[in-house]
Design an enzyme around this catalytic site. Structure first.
Site, short mmCIF file in Angstrom:
data_model
loop_
_atom_site.label_atom_id
_atom_site.label_comp_id
_atom_site.label_asym_id
_atom_site.label_seq_id
_atom_site.Cartn_x
_atom_site.Cartn_y
_atom_site.Cartn_z
N ARG A 142 0.82 -1.22 0.00
CA ARG A 142 0.00 0.00 0.00
C ARG A 142 0.85 1.27 0.00
O ARG A 142 0.36 2.35 -0.32
CB ARG A 142 -0.91 0.00 1.23
CG ARG A 142 -2.01 -1.04 1.18
CD ARG A 142 -2.88 -1.00 2.42
NE ARG A 142 -2.13 -1.33 3.62
CZ ARG A 142 -2.67 -1.39 4.83
NH1 ARG A 142 -3.97 -1.12 5.01
NH2 ARG A 142 -1.93 -1.71 5.88
N GLU A 180 15.70 -17.54 22.34
CA GLU A 180 16.09 -16.33 21.64
C GLU A 180 16.61 -15.30 22.64
O GLU A 180 16.05 -15.16 23.73
CB GLU A 180 14.91 -15.72 20.89
CG GLU A 180 14.31 -16.57 19.80
CD GLU A 180 13.12 -15.89 19.16
OE1 GLU A 180 13.32 -15.06 18.26
OE2 GLU A 180 11.98 -16.17 19.57
N LYS A 197 11.67 -15.88 24.66
CA LYS A 197 12.43 -14.70 24.27
C LYS A 197 13.23 -14.17 25.46
O LYS A 197 12.92 -14.46 26.61
CB LYS A 197 11.49 -13.61 23.75
CG LYS A 197 10.89 -13.94 22.39
CD LYS A 197 10.13 -12.76 21.82
CE LYS A 197 9.67 -13.04 20.39
NZ LYS A 197 10.81 -13.19 19.46
N ASP A 227 3.14 -18.47 18.47
CA ASP A 227 4.19 -18.00 17.57
C ASP A 227 5.22 -19.09 17.28
O ASP A 227 5.69 -19.21 16.14
CB ASP A 227 4.89 -16.79 18.20
CG ASP A 227 5.93 -16.18 17.27
OD1 ASP A 227 5.67 -16.09 16.06
OD2 ASP A 227 7.01 -15.79 17.76
N LYS A 246 15.83 -25.86 7.10
CA LYS A 246 17.17 -25.88 7.69
C LYS A 246 17.82 -27.24 7.47
O LYS A 246 17.18 -28.28 7.59
CB LYS A 246 17.09 -25.53 9.18
CG LYS A 246 16.64 -24.10 9.44
CD LYS A 246 16.57 -23.80 10.92
CE LYS A 246 16.11 -22.37 11.18
NZ LYS A 246 17.10 -21.38 10.73
N LYS A 284 3.15 -18.58 8.17
CA LYS A 284 2.51 -18.78 9.46
C LYS A 284 2.18 -17.42 10.07
O LYS A 284 2.81 -16.42 9.70
CB LYS A 284 3.41 -19.60 10.37
CG LYS A 284 4.60 -18.81 10.96
CD LYS A 284 5.28 -19.60 12.03
CE LYS A 284 6.35 -18.78 12.71
NZ LYS A 284 5.86 -17.72 13.58
N HIS A 341 9.70 -22.14 7.97
CA HIS A 341 11.10 -22.06 7.51
C HIS A 341 12.03 -23.00 8.27
O HIS A 341 13.11 -23.32 7.77
CB HIS A 341 11.60 -20.62 7.58
CG HIS A 341 11.88 -20.11 8.96
ND1 HIS A 341 10.93 -19.51 9.73
CD2 HIS A 341 13.02 -20.13 9.71
CE1 HIS A 341 11.46 -19.17 10.89
NE2 HIS A 341 12.72 -19.53 10.91
N HIS A 399 6.71 -24.34 14.61
CA HIS A 399 8.11 -24.76 14.59
C HIS A 399 8.39 -25.93 15.52
O HIS A 399 8.97 -26.94 15.12
CB HIS A 399 9.02 -23.60 15.00
CG HIS A 399 8.95 -22.40 14.11
ND1 HIS A 399 8.71 -22.49 12.75
CD2 HIS A 399 9.12 -21.08 14.37
CE1 HIS A 399 8.72 -21.28 12.23
NE2 HIS A 399 8.96 -20.42 13.18
#
Length: 519
Positions: A64, A238, A362, A257, A204, A170, A200, A262
């Site tokens: 946009r 992470e 996280k 998430d 790997k 996702k 993804h 995953h």
């Protein structure tokens, strides 16, 4: 290292040879977004540099934002050159690559946009572009249904000439009901063979190598079951916080998430039965059988077998970082989890009685994704008066990131006159064995989508089977009182409750902090 092994490694190519993709026009919805900048364009640039893209391969960015094609190319050049993802970037290579890129402004949420898009693509085809179209939906999950319906309304999903495929990022829905609704919308417009639900992690190298490691080695395959394995832990840690994704994360949380896709995918590859072939029918079929065998949890079981956490202030890499509730865009009273840990059971012959522990979070001590398979202790001490607690059980650790590879620990005698043993390790590193130029996950998956190979993508029934596990947990968490957040410090291994989750079974997590073997 033996002479034979050294000779074999010397023969390995310095770069991986990849097959060419089909000709196509890649239409990226959300082309001005974060994913396109960080992952998609660098991966496509690399594929072009190593000759994997057809001469008729072109990219059309949809967004946009009012941009010209030149503006868009400039943005993409800055993103690719600074991303660190593109291995062979140079200004000369980019000047050749950017000729394939154009920008088409429009609001994908408005159905009036799609006749314009269809006319634009038809004009490109009449000018010599490929009749094949690959649509990549890199937008918020709520925008996926109108995009799919819009493509179908103007005949772009099933064209009289050339193929049409769609890649869906996702999350695939927000819960079981929304995932089923999205799948129904997609199935009305696209044939299932043309739908590529991307995760993804499946691109790997170590994830794919898990199947070779398990089923291609006779020293491991016979012991990969309940008779020899004590428990399995799967970790995705992470160091980063929510960065600029606060709005998305506030609606999603760690469970949706990371775990809902995953982590469950890693679990299925660890636990699945051997497929009859490595193809888009056989591999997903075995994965979905594992998901169906995972025991759903009641509210009472969720309270005992799950842990949720939220990070408070702490230190990462010697720098002070704020609590989640102090991140820009996050509510001061947010109960969104930034950490989730589960104890899952697989009710089948191979895995009965073997707990699978899954954790994702996280702002933890370091960046680490691994699968650790813990084997049972030997039944007694090696010799009389040799304490068995000195001999740690064997562990096989498959590192997904960083430094992809595999480590196995075993007992060895400590030199000296006494019979004492210690755990030692054997380590395999992809980088050291095969060189650094292995393809990135998005390179592999984008190329597979161009070639029509859905083996490493997620099937419709897989998605729904995953949500049948996750949705009851989310519903139970909505009923149960939330923990007192924050309940772990940034830079730590996570909340204390997660340690208690495993301690009930007399198990323990591997530390996330760096160890000597990691250095």
């Amino acid at each position: 290292m033996s002479t034979v092994v050294q000779a074999v490694l010397r023969e390995k190519p310095s770069s991986v040879s990849l097959p060419p993709g089909d000709s196509c026009v890649l239409v990226i919805f959300g082309a001005t977004g974060d994913l396109a900048h960080r992952k998609l364009l660098p991966a496509l640039f690399d594929l072009a540099c190593i000759g994997c893209t057809n001469n008729q391969f072109e990219i059309v960015g949809i967004g946009r934002t009012p941009l010209t094609t030149e503006d868009f190319r400039t943005r993409m050049r800055q993103a690719v050159s600074s991303s660190g993802e593109a291995r062979d970037y140079s200004d000369g290579r980019w000047q050749q690559f950017e000729k394939r890129i154009s920008y088409f402004r429009g609001d994908a949420n408005q159905q009036a946009f799609y006749p314009e898009l269809a006319a634009h693509l038809k004009k490109m085809e009449e000018s010599g572009s490929s009749p094949n179209t690959l649509f990549y939906v890199s937008v918020a999950a709520s925008l996926a249904p109108p995009i799919v319906e819009g493509l179908g309304s103007v005949g772009l999903a099933k064209k009289p000439k050339g193929w049409s495929r769609i890649v869906l990022e996702k999350p695939f829905g927000h819960d079981l009901a929304s995932a089923q609704e999205l799948n129904q919308i997609v199935s009305k417009v696209f044939d299932e063979r043309d739908v590529y639900r991307i995760d993804h992690y499946l691109g790997k190298e170590t994830v794919q190598n898990l199947l070779v490691f398990r089923f291609g080695n006779s020293i491991f395959e016979p012991v990969w079951n309940r008779n020899y394995i004590d428990y399995v832990e799967i970790t995705a840690a992470e160091k980063l916080g929510v960065e600029s994704r606060a709005a998305f994360y506030e609606e999603t949380g760690a469970l949706r998430d990371m775990v809902a896709n995953h982590m469950l995918q890693l679990l299925t590859l660890t636990a699945m039965e051997p497929p009859v072939a490595f193809d888009a029918d056989s591999v997903p079929e075995e994965k979905v059988q594992v998901l169906r065998a995972i025991r759903p949890m009641s509210v009472e079981e969720v309270a005992k077998r799950t842990v949720r956490g939220q990070y408070g202030p702490g230190t990462i890499d010697d720098k002070a970082v704020p609590a989640y509730r102090d991140e820009p865009g996050v509510s001061k009273t947010s109960n969104t989890e930034t950490y989730a840990a589960l104890r899952l059971s697989i009710d089948n012959w191979r895995w009965e009685g073997v707990p699978f522990y899954v954790r994702a979070g996280k702002r933890l001590a370091r960046h680490l994704t691994e699968i650790a398979v813990h084997f049972k202790r030997t039944p007694q001490a090696l010799f009389s008066r040799t304490p068995d607690e000195q001999i740690e059980p064997n562990v096989i650790s498959l590192r997904i990131q960083p430094n992809e590879g595999i480590t196995a620990t075993f007992a060895a005698k400590i030199p000296g006159t006494q019979m004492r043993a210690a755990s030692v390790g054997m380590d395999f590193s992809y980088k050291n064995a095969f060189g650094a130029n292995t393809p990135a996950a998005y390179e592999t998956l984008l190329l597979d989508a161009m070639r029509g190979d859905a083996t490493l993508f997620t099937r419709r029934d897989e998605v729904e089977a995953e949500w049948k596990i996750i949705t009851p947990i989310e519903e139970a968490w909505a009923q149960l009182p939330p923990p007192k957040f924050p309940n772990y410090a940034a830079g730590s291994d996570g909340p204390e409750e997660a340690r208690n989750l495993m301690a009930c079974d007399r198990h323990r997590w591997r530390t996330i902090h760096l160890t000597e073997m990691d250095l």
